[in-house]
Design a protein around this motif. Structure first.
Motif, PDB file in Angstrom:
ATOM      1  N   THR A 175      36.521  36.983  92.852  1.00  0.00           N
ATOM      2  CA  THR A 175      35.225  36.597  92.660  1.00  0.00           C
ATOM      3  C   THR A 175      33.855  35.834  92.482  1.00  0.00           C
ATOM      4  N   THR A 176      35.017  34.495  92.179  1.00  0.00           N
ATOM      5  CA  THR A 176      34.607  32.650  92.229  1.00  0.00           C
ATOM      6  C   THR A 176      35.334  32.267  93.014  1.00  0.00           C
ATOM      7  N   LYS A 177      36.782  32.193  93.695  1.00  0.00           N
ATOM      8  CA  LYS A 177      37.557  31.487  94.559  1.00  0.00           C
ATOM      9  C   LYS A 177      37.494  32.711  95.932  1.00  0.00           C
ATOM     10  N   ASP A 178      37.947  31.459  97.253  1.00  0.00           N
ATOM     11  CA  ASP A 178      37.751  31.661  97.638  1.00  0.00           C
ATOM     12  C   ASP A 178      38.875  31.741  99.036  1.00  0.00           C
ATOM     13  N   GLY A 179      39.540  32.810  99.709  1.00  0.00           N
ATOM     14  CA  GLY A 179      41.182  32.741 100.255  1.00  0.00           C
ATOM     15  C   GLY A 179      41.646  33.979 100.949  1.00  0.00           C
ATOM     16  N   ALA A 180      42.185  34.439 101.411  1.00  0.00           N
ATOM     17  CA  ALA A 180      43.158  35.852 101.776  1.00  0.00           C
ATOM     18  C   ALA A 180      43.414  36.449 100.974  1.00  0.00           C
ATOM     19  N   ALA A 181      44.514  35.129 100.129  1.00  0.00           N
ATOM     20  CA  ALA A 181      46.100  35.494  99.743  1.00  0.00           C
ATOM     21  C   ALA A 181      45.742  36.663  98.655  1.00  0.00           C
ATOM     22  N   ILE A 182      44.017  36.205  97.726  1.00  0.00           N
ATOM     23  CA  ILE A 182      43.271  36.492  96.483  1.00  0.00           C
ATOM     24  C   ILE A 182      43.476  38.500  96.859  1.00  0.00           C
ATOM     25  N   PRO A 183      42.777  38.836  97.853  1.00  0.00           N
ATOM     26  CA  PRO A 183      43.007  40.031  98.248  1.00  0.00           C
ATOM     27  C   PRO A 183      44.079  40.714  98.528  1.00  0.00           C
ATOM     28  N   GLN A 184      44.903  39.448  99.826  1.00  0.00           N
ATOM     29  CA  GLN A 184      46.353  40.187 100.482  1.00  0.00           C
ATOM     30  C   GLN A 184      46.849  40.547  98.669  1.00  0.00           C
ATOM     31  N   ALA A 185      46.754  39.940  97.596  1.00  0.00           N
ATOM     32  CA  ALA A 185      47.466  40.755  96.878  1.00  0.00           C
ATOM     33  C   ALA A 185      47.171  41.739  95.971  1.00  0.00           C
ATOM     34  N   LEU A 186      45.892  41.537  95.372  1.00  0.00           N
ATOM     35  CA  LEU A 186      45.601  42.430  94.296  1.00  0.00           C
ATOM     36  C   LEU A 186      44.866  43.905  94.809  1.00  0.00           C
ATOM     37  N   LEU A 187      43.769  44.058  96.417  1.00  0.00           N
ATOM     38  CA  LEU A 187      43.200  44.879  97.285  1.00  0.00           C
ATOM     39  C   LEU A 187      44.097  45.797  97.398  1.00  0.00           C
ATOM     40  N   ASP A 188      43.408  46.973  96.940  1.00  0.00           N
ATOM     41  CA  ASP A 188      44.335  48.379  96.690  1.00  0.00           C
ATOM     42  C   ASP A 188      45.562  48.240  96.098  1.00  0.00           C
ATOM     43  N   ASN A 189      46.265  47.455  95.572  1.00  0.00           N
ATOM     44  CA  ASN A 189      47.352  47.792  94.752  1.00  0.00           C
ATOM     45  C   ASN A 189      46.925  47.205  93.781  1.00  0.00           C
ATOM     46  N   VAL A 190      46.303  46.493  92.723  1.00  0.00           N
ATOM     47  CA  VAL A 190      45.086  46.687  91.109  1.00  0.00           C
ATOM     48  C   VAL A 190      43.915  46.861  91.561  1.00  0.00           C
ATOM     49  N   TYR A 191      43.214  46.622  92.633  1.00  0.00           N
ATOM     50  CA  TYR A 191      42.245  47.110  92.519  1.00  0.00           C
ATOM     51  C   TYR A 191      41.983  48.200  93.573  1.00  0.00           C
ATOM     52  N   GLU A 192      40.752  49.249  93.520  1.00  0.00           N
ATOM     53  CA  GLU A 192      40.322  50.188  94.761  1.00  0.00           C
ATOM     54  C   GLU A 192      38.928  49.792  95.421  1.00  0.00           C
ATOM     55  N   THR A 193      38.566  50.550  96.212  1.00  0.00           N
ATOM     56  CA  THR A 193      37.121  50.940  96.519  1.00  0.00           C
ATOM     57  C   THR A 193      36.897  52.174  97.097  1.00  0.00           C
ATOM     58  N   LEU A 194      35.721  51.876  96.800  1.00  0.00           N
ATOM     59  CA  LEU A 194      35.516  53.371  97.326  1.00  0.00           C
ATOM     60  C   LEU A 194      36.062  54.103  98.185  1.00  0.00           C
ATOM     61  N   VAL A 195      35.707  53.600  99.308  1.00  0.00           N
ATOM     62  CA  VAL A 195      36.261  53.287 100.782  1.00  0.00           C
ATOM     63  C   VAL A 195      37.629  52.546 101.011  1.00  0.00           C
ATOM     64  N   LYS A 196      38.159  53.094 102.377  1.00  0.00           N
ATOM     65  CA  LYS A 196      39.118  51.992 102.635  1.00  0.00           C
ATOM     66  C   LYS A 196      39.149  52.155 104.667  1.00  0.00           C
ATOM     67  N   VAL A 197      40.035  51.486 105.038  1.00  0.00           N
ATOM     68  CA  VAL A 197      40.114  51.340 106.402  1.00  0.00           C
ATOM     69  C   VAL A 197      41.250  52.546 106.874  1.00  0.00           C
ATOM     70  N   ASP A 198      41.686  52.553 107.517  1.00  0.00           N
ATOM     71  CA  ASP A 198      42.716  53.246 107.935  1.00  0.00           C
ATOM     72  C   ASP A 198      43.691  52.792 108.981  1.00  0.00           C
ATOM     73  N   GLN A 199      44.282  52.958 109.764  1.00  0.00           N
ATOM     74  CA  GLN A 199      45.364  51.849 110.379  1.00  0.00           C
ATOM     75  C   GLN A 199      43.867  52.344 112.355  1.00  0.00           C
ATOM     76  N   SER A 200      43.171  53.230 112.534  1.00  0.00           N
ATOM     77  CA  SER A 200      42.051  52.923 113.208  1.00  0.00           C
ATOM     78  C   SER A 200      41.498  52.596 113.045  1.00  0.00           C
ATOM     79  N   GLY A 201      40.982  52.006 112.237  1.00  0.00           N
ATOM     80  CA  GLY A 201      39.800  51.129 112.323  1.00  0.00           C
ATOM     81  C   GLY A 201      38.482  51.738 111.018  1.00  0.00           C
ATOM     82  N   GLU A 202      38.792  53.366 110.845  1.00  0.00           N
ATOM     83  CA  GLU A 202      38.059  53.759 110.240  1.00  0.00           C
ATOM     84  C   GLU A 202      37.537  54.038 108.867  1.00  0.00           C
ATOM     85  N   LEU A 203      36.766  54.913 108.609  1.00  0.00           N
ATOM     86  CA  LEU A 203      36.347  54.694 107.271  1.00  0.00           C
ATOM     87  C   LEU A 203      36.777  55.347 106.593  1.00  0.00           C
ATOM     88  N   LYS A 204      37.446  55.555 105.386  1.00  0.00           N
ATOM     89  CA  LYS A 204      38.245  56.577 105.208  1.00  0.00           C
ATOM     90  C   LYS A 204      38.379  57.353 103.328  1.00  0.00           C
TER      91      LYS A 204
END
Length: 507
Positions: free
Chosen positions: A58-87
């Motif tokens: 939320t305060t620091k940039d860098g793709a490495a942070i969401p790479q580690a935490l997003l979908d593992n620790v934090y989740e979202t209302l929607v996600k993208v599958d391998q075809s690029g579609e929202l699920k």
């Protein structure tokens, strides 16, 4: 870009190429298994290159942070599958009003945060509103279109936009859509709290980040109970770690020429696909000499992109010509707009007089940037440019010097955030300092238009960007992964910000 999942640096950076993982083969349901499993089988170590600078995206940039935490620790209302579609994710379903401004989400039942509190629509509204009020990274601007987010009940969320937006729901699958609890944001840099399949365990700075399976996870139990992300500064050390059994997976190969040591060996399996990671030779468009179109054109004509790709990345990757990967609906092959033309580049260098000025090529200390930077320097010098190359420690020094202060003429970074053209070039305050009113107008119209208009206008914007030589688009990073035989669920295409550990299993 922040480096658009800047490969390792930015919100919209790809810096490092964080092998953002989507669901792969075999375990898209979360990788649950039945029956007893040996303890060793439920431990996994993934080798990566770009370590986060913080755990607070939320305060620091860098793709490495969401790479580690997003979908593992934090989740979202929607996600993208391998075809690029929202699920569906934390939202089991949603409806959109006829005017495309009101979204009503039905939330899943039984989700709780790792601190024990239940996930409700109040938390979802808090998370969305907090992006607008407390986040400081530039990616937060994707939430500006939200006029109001409120809980209609514990399980129903209503979000009202100030105007229709084609981008907003898609962006809710990225880090800005991470669901948090008001009781868990006091120490985001050290104690991330989410609803995901994993709970943060330990960060050994300079070495690794560890997770353990969330015993109260609302979804399918992940196969691996203990997971470590182990970071390596040297590509050879990363490869050797797999060869010696220190790690189980190379999450992103950083020396493509070394793949031959794994090919033909039945102990390992190689995954090769594509990513969102546009390796950008970025220009500081806000000041001389890169604010001169002819100087930028000279740079683009001076670079032999195929030779560069063959030399610095073993020919693995895709030439694209603008800031759009082939997996996006508005992709168009624009590599022909600036063909390699050394004589034309030399003439433009002489015409502009730029040869008298040394261009500062400031690189992050990432393997692809270091390797490709030497080729860029050589090719530009053949056209008559003077190039001073220096390497900045990544992420901290590069983020401060280049990304924040824009103290550079050119840099190289992989922007990995999905659909990041607007973030990288639509904001004149971004580190690229690109300010085109026409591009900004086209991006706004694309966001507000029909789906068909969005595609047409985004194609127009990508072409305008390339024609104006706002940067040079070196190539699109491939998704290259190597794993012990039997590891399943690795994504062929890495087109999200996260490395979804719960997709992985052991056959």
């Amino acid at each position: 870009m922040k480096p658009s999942r800047i490969a390792a640096a930015g919100s919209t950076l790809l810096l490092a190429l964080t092998a953002a993982c989507s669901a792969g083969s075999g375990t898209s349901d979360g990788g649950s298994t039945t029956g007893p499993r040996a303890a060793a089988d439920t431990r996994l170590t993934v080798g990566l290159v770009a370590e986060p600078v913080s755990l607070d995206f939320t305060t620091k940039d860098g793709a490495a942070i969401p790479q580690a935490l997003l979908d593992n620790v934090y989740e979202t209302l929607v996600k993208v599958d391998q075809s690029g579609e929202l699920k569906p994710a934390l939202a089991s379903a949603w409806q959109v009003s006829d005017d495309k401004k009101t979204y009503t989400f039905e939330l899943v039942k039984g989700a709780t945060f790792s601190n024990g509190t239940p996930f409700t629509a109040k938390d979802a509204a808090f998370s969305i509103n907090r992006v607008k009020s407390d986040w400081t990274v530039s990616l937060k601007s994707a939430m500006d279109v939200v006029a109001e987010a409120k809980a209609l009940s514990d399980s129903q969320l209503q979000v009202t936009l100030a105007k229709p937006s084609n981008n907003w729901l898609y962006k809710m699958s990225t880090r800005i859509g991470a669901m948090m609890t008001e009781q868990g944001v006091a120490d985001l840099a050290a104690k991330p709290i989410g609803t995901g399949p994993y709970v943060f365990k330990e960060w050994r700075r300079g070495d690794s980040i560890s997770f353990t399976a969330n015993p109260d996870y609302w979804g399918s139990e992940p196969f691996f109970q203990d997971v470590m992300l182990k970071y390596f500064k040297d590509p050879s050390a990363l490869n050797n770690a797999l060869l010696t059994g220190t790690i189980d997976v190379i999450g992103t190969v950083q020396a493509p020429e070394s793949l031959q040591q794994f090919e033909g060996n039945d102990k390992y399996e190689i995954t090769e696909g594509t990513t969102n990671g546009e390796v950008l030779l970025s220009f500081n468009n806000g000041k001389a000499p890169m604010n001169d179109l002819k100087v930028r054109q000279a740079v683009r004509h001076a670079i032999d992109h195929q030779a560069l790709l063959d030399t610095c990345w073993a020919g693995r990757g895709t030439l694209i010509g603008s800031m759009v990967p082939p997996t996006d609906p508005w992709y168009e092959d624009l590599t022909g707009l600036y063909p390699y033309d050394l004589e034309k580049a030399k003439a433009l260098v002489q015409e502009t007089g730029v040869a008298s000025t040394a261009l500062r090529l400031r690189l992050p200390s990432l393997p692809y940037a270091t390797s490709c930077g030497q080729v860029v320097k050589s090719q530009l010098e053949q056209a008559g440019f003077r190039v001073d190359l220096d390497q900045l420690e990544f992420p901290a020094v590069w983020l401060s010097t280049v990304f924040t202060d824009a103290d550079y003429d050119m840099s190289i970074v992989a922007h990995v955030e999905p659909r990041d053209l607007p973030a990288v070039f639509g904001n004149p305050d971004y580190y690229t300092r690109y300010d085109s009113k026409q591009l900004q107008a086209d991006l706004a119209a694309a966001d507000a238009g029909t789906p068909e208009e969005q595609v047409d206008l985004m194609k127009k914007a990508a072409r305008e960007l390339s024609q104006d030589a706002a940067g040079d688009f070196l190539f699109l990073l491939p998704n290259l992964m190597v794993a012990d035989k039997g590891i399943t669920g690795l994504p062929k295409n890495a087109i999200t910000e996260s490395f979804r550990l719960s997709d992985l299993s052991r056959g």
